[in-house]
Write an enzyme that holds these catalytic residues in place. Structure first.
Site, PDB file in Angstrom:
ATOM      1  N   PRO A   1      27.089   8.438  11.561  1.00 18.28           N
ATOM      2  CA  PRO A   1      27.863   8.827  12.781  1.00 18.28           C
ATOM      3  C   PRO A   1      28.382  10.250  13.015  1.00 18.28           C
ATOM      4  O   PRO A   1      28.265  10.985  12.017  1.00 18.28           O
ATOM      5  CB  PRO A   1      29.392   8.007  12.509  1.00 18.28           C
ATOM      6  CG  PRO A   1      29.205   7.398  11.348  1.00 18.28           C
ATOM      7  CD  PRO A   1      27.801   7.687  10.572  1.00 18.28           C
ATOM      8  N   GLY A   2      28.196  10.648  14.218  1.00 21.38           N
ATOM      9  CA  GLY A   2      28.602  12.095  14.621  1.00 21.38           C
ATOM     10  C   GLY A   2      27.377  12.813  14.555  1.00 21.38           C
ATOM     11  O   GLY A   2      27.942  14.250  14.642  1.00 21.38           O
ATOM     12  N   VAL A   3      26.319  12.633  14.455  1.00 23.14           N
ATOM     13  CA  VAL A   3      25.134  13.606  14.268  1.00 23.14           C
ATOM     14  C   VAL A   3      24.494  13.788  15.572  1.00 23.14           C
ATOM     15  O   VAL A   3      23.497  14.504  15.814  1.00 23.14           O
ATOM     16  CB  VAL A   3      24.027  13.119  13.402  1.00 23.14           C
ATOM     17  CG1 VAL A   3      24.797  13.223  11.807  1.00 23.14           C
ATOM     18  CG2 VAL A   3      23.577  11.797  13.672  1.00 23.14           C
TER      19      VAL A   3
ATOM     20  N   LYS B   1      23.557  11.254  18.104  1.00 22.93           N
ATOM     21  CA  LYS B   1      22.407  10.239  18.368  1.00 22.93           C
ATOM     22  C   LYS B   1      22.410   9.649  19.883  1.00 22.93           C
ATOM     23  O   LYS B   1      21.592   9.736  20.792  1.00 22.93           O
ATOM     24  CB  LYS B   1      22.353   9.089  17.628  1.00 22.93           C
ATOM     25  CG  LYS B   1      22.153   9.208  16.041  1.00 22.93           C
ATOM     26  CD  LYS B   1      21.987   8.028  15.227  1.00 22.93           C
ATOM     27  CE  LYS B   1      23.419   7.260  15.250  1.00 22.93           C
ATOM     28  NZ  LYS B   1      24.353   7.929  14.524  1.00 22.93           N
ATOM     29  N   THR B   2      23.620   9.553  20.265  1.00 26.43           N
ATOM     30  CA  THR B   2      23.987   8.986  21.797  1.00 26.43           C
ATOM     31  C   THR B   2      23.704  10.094  22.933  1.00 26.43           C
ATOM     32  O   THR B   2      23.071  10.082  23.625  1.00 26.43           O
ATOM     33  CB  THR B   2      25.470   8.360  21.811  1.00 26.43           C
ATOM     34  OG1 THR B   2      25.781   7.409  20.822  1.00 26.43           O
ATOM     35  CG2 THR B   2      25.616   7.914  23.089  1.00 26.43           C
TER      36      THR B   2
ATOM     37  N   SER C   1      20.542   4.065  -8.100  1.00 29.76           N
ATOM     38  CA  SER C   1      20.311   5.263  -8.269  1.00 29.76           C
ATOM     39  C   SER C   1      21.373   6.001  -9.079  1.00 29.76           C
ATOM     40  O   SER C   1      21.124   7.259  -9.536  1.00 29.76           O
ATOM     41  CB  SER C   1      20.336   6.207  -6.997  1.00 29.76           C
ATOM     42  OG  SER C   1      21.757   6.206  -6.299  1.00 29.76           O
TER      43      SER C   1
ATOM     44  N   LYS D   1      22.054  13.168  -0.064  1.00 35.34           N
ATOM     45  CA  LYS D   1      22.649  13.509  -1.294  1.00 35.34           C
ATOM     46  C   LYS D   1      22.591  15.088  -1.672  1.00 35.34           C
ATOM     47  O   LYS D   1      23.548  15.677  -2.200  1.00 35.34           O
ATOM     48  CB  LYS D   1      21.712  12.842  -2.418  1.00 35.34           C
ATOM     49  CG  LYS D   1      21.863  11.324  -2.313  1.00 35.34           C
ATOM     50  CD  LYS D   1      21.107  10.734  -3.322  1.00 35.34           C
ATOM     51  CE  LYS D   1      21.017   8.944  -3.258  1.00 35.34           C
ATOM     52  NZ  LYS D   1      20.202   8.400  -4.220  1.00 35.34           N
TER      53      LYS D   1
END
Length: 803
Positions: A355-357, A359-360, A677, A720
């Protein structure tokens, strides 16, 4: 018709018979003939079992073998009274309707339909107003029977007197000459008063039409004709001037102007012909007008004129978003193809990221760069297939699906269509919306997308679909196969700084009526907000904190004057935002035994996890705490088995089995953790604990471990490494097979991080432990080394005894 009034009575494995042009109501005896082999088998099975059968009308009587989608979901549970074979193929049957029920699920379709049905509870209303309404309906029904002469009044009235209001309404409904759709609507109307009001309207309409036909016939016999403007008698003694045929001509003109495909044009014209024969104020006329309005308003042949200037498109994309080079490159490639190919297939891009990168907002930028209209449909929480495909017009209050609604809103057939939060969809007994989306998102099929309400093909092939999701795991594989996936990772600290300076702060200054002369942020202040007040992959919370500072400065500007100036520094950040919400891991403290740093991936970006190991008196067992998922627990077991094997090589295995249990804990126990991992991190922490060699706090690691100590590749590498870099870790250990994932890392990350690629655990321990791991000398070996070997000059060997 609302399902909130249904009770919990379920009837399982009840046979179903689809009926042609017949709707059965509760409290009525109905004879009919059964001819289909499957229906005869269903009837025989029901008669043998408990004589209960489910009766539902099929939508199209011309279909010989209806599928589940061709049958209305609301029907009646009925009791078989009598069956008689009329000939070799057909069977006569008399049934008594018992109660309304809805189809929940088709359990089998061969050799006959068996379903799971849910009994529907009706909304009873015995108020004085309802009783008064019932008297009016009964009076109208009596007149109706006299005029139509389709039943004996003396035989019906006793049944009407002995039943409840609900049953009286059902008996009247069953005796009216009505279209199938209207009778089905009466069956699906659960509220008693609503059903009586509908019956009152239908009876009045029928009586008026009958009187009108008789009057017209009488007038024609007298050789006269109605003059234009002549008045017609309506219920209640009112007179109304007849409508002029302007509406019909206007609709025909609009249909021609809409430039529909042949099939849609033919349906529209047939619907206009039907409308022309209907009474203007009837319910059917309203339904027909709504359908025609939808057909006319759709952009069958309207397109946005696309911008094909690549430089201008690149400028717009860069103006709206920082970074995201892969996405921008893909959009420019698409525009370049448009330069050479006139009608390429629609592109379907899937933006997957935390979220918050952006996209929309990226979808809006693409629409601006290409010159197309932009529409957005949020799919979070959608669990009904009808939300995508629409409802059939036979249902009361039917409307098209959300896809057609959004196309109408866009006003063109080639918009940028954003399907937001696809991974948040769910499903229930009403269908799977993800399955309905497959036709929408398949370039080979969406040219002929069929909405149940519109009931004709609509071309979606020129729509540019953009899908957003936080994770690909919840998306069905068949749906995922139709998308071109572009992963949008989290931002680095430096990227967040640039986004805040060039996008977020100017945006919030404008939104709050401030200027650069009123408020100024230093780079160090922004970095402190990023590090101590937000912990996210995107910039949504960062914008929220900047907004909070802007609000407080606005208050000072209003009280102290427009010339007030504030410079936000690292020290003043705390005055505006309070105590820091997050603290950085204490990586610069002394190295510890039994504690190792691992890197994890989440939907919200990367995180660092501390793995703690301690030993307690026991028998060599392993304890795991910290809300670890099943896969992580298995990974810990594999790591522990490897460690025990390794310790035998170091002459420490027997001591471990006899004396100690190992307890592994991952702090923040309220947060669930999952994945393989953490294998090498757990193994490193245990070996550090048992050998007494500290693990370097400057090292973080991620990798799956095998029983032989091999290190296998893992996912989420960029997220990561961003998390490690954010916390000041500059030395990381990764599997050698993840080398290809390092190509997409930002240059600053590559330059400032020391990345070690390893193949096995020996290499991991060599990097992570503060000193070399050496085998421990056992007491027996120590004694051997203390005793010199008896050989050489001057040594006399004892003579051996021989027999």
């Amino acid at each position: 018709m609302t399902e909130s009034h249904e009770n919990s009575e379920l009837i399982r494995n009840i046979p179903l018979i689809p009926l042609r042009d017949l709707v059965v109501f509760p409290a009525t005896l109905v004879p009919f003939v059964v001819g289909r082999p499957s229906s005869i088998k269903a009837l025989e099975k029901a008669y043998e079992k408990d004589k209960l059968i489910f009766l539902a009308a099929q939508m199209d009587a011309s279909i010989d073998n209806p599928l589940p989608r061709d049958i209305y979901t609301m029907g009646v549970v009925a009791r078989i009274i009598r069956t008689v074979k009329s000939d070799d193929r057909n069977m006569k049957v008399i049934v008594e309707g018992l109660h309304r029920a809805r189809i929940v699920e088709f359990l089998s379709t061969y050799p006959y339909y068996q379903i799971l049905a849910k009994v529907v509870k009706e909304i009873e209303d015995n108020s004085p107003e309802t009783q008064e309404l019932l008297k009016k309906v009964l009076a109208l029904f009596e007149e109706y029977l006299k005029v139509n002469q389709n039943a004996s009044l003396d035989s019906i009235i006793p049944a009407l007197r002995e039943n409840s209001v609900d049953r009286i309404a059902d008996i009247i409904s069953s005796h009216l000459y009505l279209p199938l759709e209207e009778k089905q609507n009466l069956l699906e109307t659960l509220n008693t008063r609503e059903r009586l009001n509908r019956l009152k309207f239908l009876l009045q309409e029928s009586l008026v039409n009958t009187i009108g036909r008789e009057t017209a016939s009488s007038t024609r016999r007298r050789g006269g004709q109605k003059e234009a403007g002549q008045r017609t008698l309506f219920p209640g003694g009112q007179f109304k001037k007849e409508e002029q045929p302007n509406e019909i001509e206007e609709l025909k003109r609009k249909v021609i102007e809409a430039q529909m495909p042949p099939d849609a044009y033919e349906k529209a014209m047939k619907e206009i012909e039907r409308l022309e024969t209907m009474p203007p104020m009837s319910a059917e006329a309203t339904v027909s007008r709504n359908y025609l309005d939808w057909l006319i308003s759709l952009p069958w042949n309207k397109k946005s004129r696309e911008k094909r200037d690549l430089k201008e498109a690149e400028r717009i994309l860069n103006e709206d978003h920082y970074g995201l080079e892969k996405v921008k490159e893909r959009i420019l490639e698409y525009l370049a193809i448009r330069q050479l190919v006139k009608n390429p297939k629609g592109v379907i891009l899937a933006f997957i990221g935390p979220p918050g990168v952006g996209k929309t907002s990226l979808g809006k930028s693409i629409a601006r760069a290409t010159g197309r209209k932009f529409v957005r449909l949020s799919l979070g929480g959608v669990r009904d297939e009808a939300e995508i495909r629409g409802h059939r017009r036979t249902y009361i209050g039917a409307y098209p699906g959300r896809i057609i609604q959004m196309i109408k809103r866009a006003g063109t057939k080639n918009p940028v269509f954003l399907l937001d939060e696809v991974d948040k969809m769910s499903m229930d007994y009403r269908g799977d919306p993800a399955a309905a989306l497959m036709e929408v998102l398949d370039p080979e099929q969406n040219k002929e997308f069929l909405d149940h309400y519109i009931d004709t093909d609509f071309d979606l092939s020129q729509v540019m679909f953009i899908i957003t999701a936080n994770s690909v795991d919840p998306i069905p594989r068949a749906l995922l196969d139709r998308m071109e996936i572009i992963r949008i990772p989290g931002y680095t600290e430096d990227e967040k700084l640039q986004i805040a300076k060039h996008f977020l702060i100017p945006k919030q200054l404008k939104a709050h009526g401030l200027s650069c002369s009123n408020l100024e942020f230093t780079d160090q202040a922004i970095l402190r907000i990023i590090r101590e007040y937000t912990r996210e992959a995107g910039v949504r919370n960062l914008e929220r904190e900047i907004t909070s500072i802007c609000r407080k400065v606005v208050k000072k500007v209003v009280t102290k004057g427009k010339d007030y100036h504030e410079k936000i520094t690292p020290k003043s950040v705390e005055n505006y935002l309070g105590v820091p919400k997050y603290r950085r891991l204490q990586i610069d403290r002394q190295d510890e035994v039994g504690v190792a740093l691992g890197m994890a991936w989440t939907e919200f970006g990367g995180e660092l996890l501390t793995f703690e190991a301690t030993k307690i008196h026991g028998k060599g067992n392993l304890m795991l705490t910290g809300q670890l998922g099943e896969i992580m627990q298995e990974s810990a077991q594999a790591a522990y088995s490897y460690v025990r094997h390794k310790l035998y090589e170091l002459n420490m295995g027997k001591e471990l089995e006899k004396n100690f249990d190992i307890h592994i804990h991952v702090p923040e126990g309220a947060t669930p953790k999952e994945g393989p991992s953490a294998g090498i991190t757990i193994a490193t922490a245990i070996i550090s604990l048992l050998t007494g060699i500290p693990v370097s706090k400057k090292v973080a690691m991620s990798g799956e471990i095998t029983l032989r100590g091999k290190v296998l590749p893992v996912g989420g590498i960029k997220e990561k490494l961003l998390a490690a870099y954010r916390e000041g870790i500059t030395r990381v250990i990764l599997p050698v097979d993840n080398r290809a994932d390092l190509k997409d890392l930002p240059k600053k990350l590559k330059q400032n991080m020391d990345i070690h690629l390893v193949e096995n655990m020996d290499q991991v321990l060599e990097i992570a432990l503060t000193r070399e791991l050496t085998p421990r000398v056992s007491p027996e070996e120590h004694e051997k080394k203390e005793q010199p070997e008896a050989s050489g000059p001057g040594v006399t060997k004892e003579p051996q005894m021989t027999n």
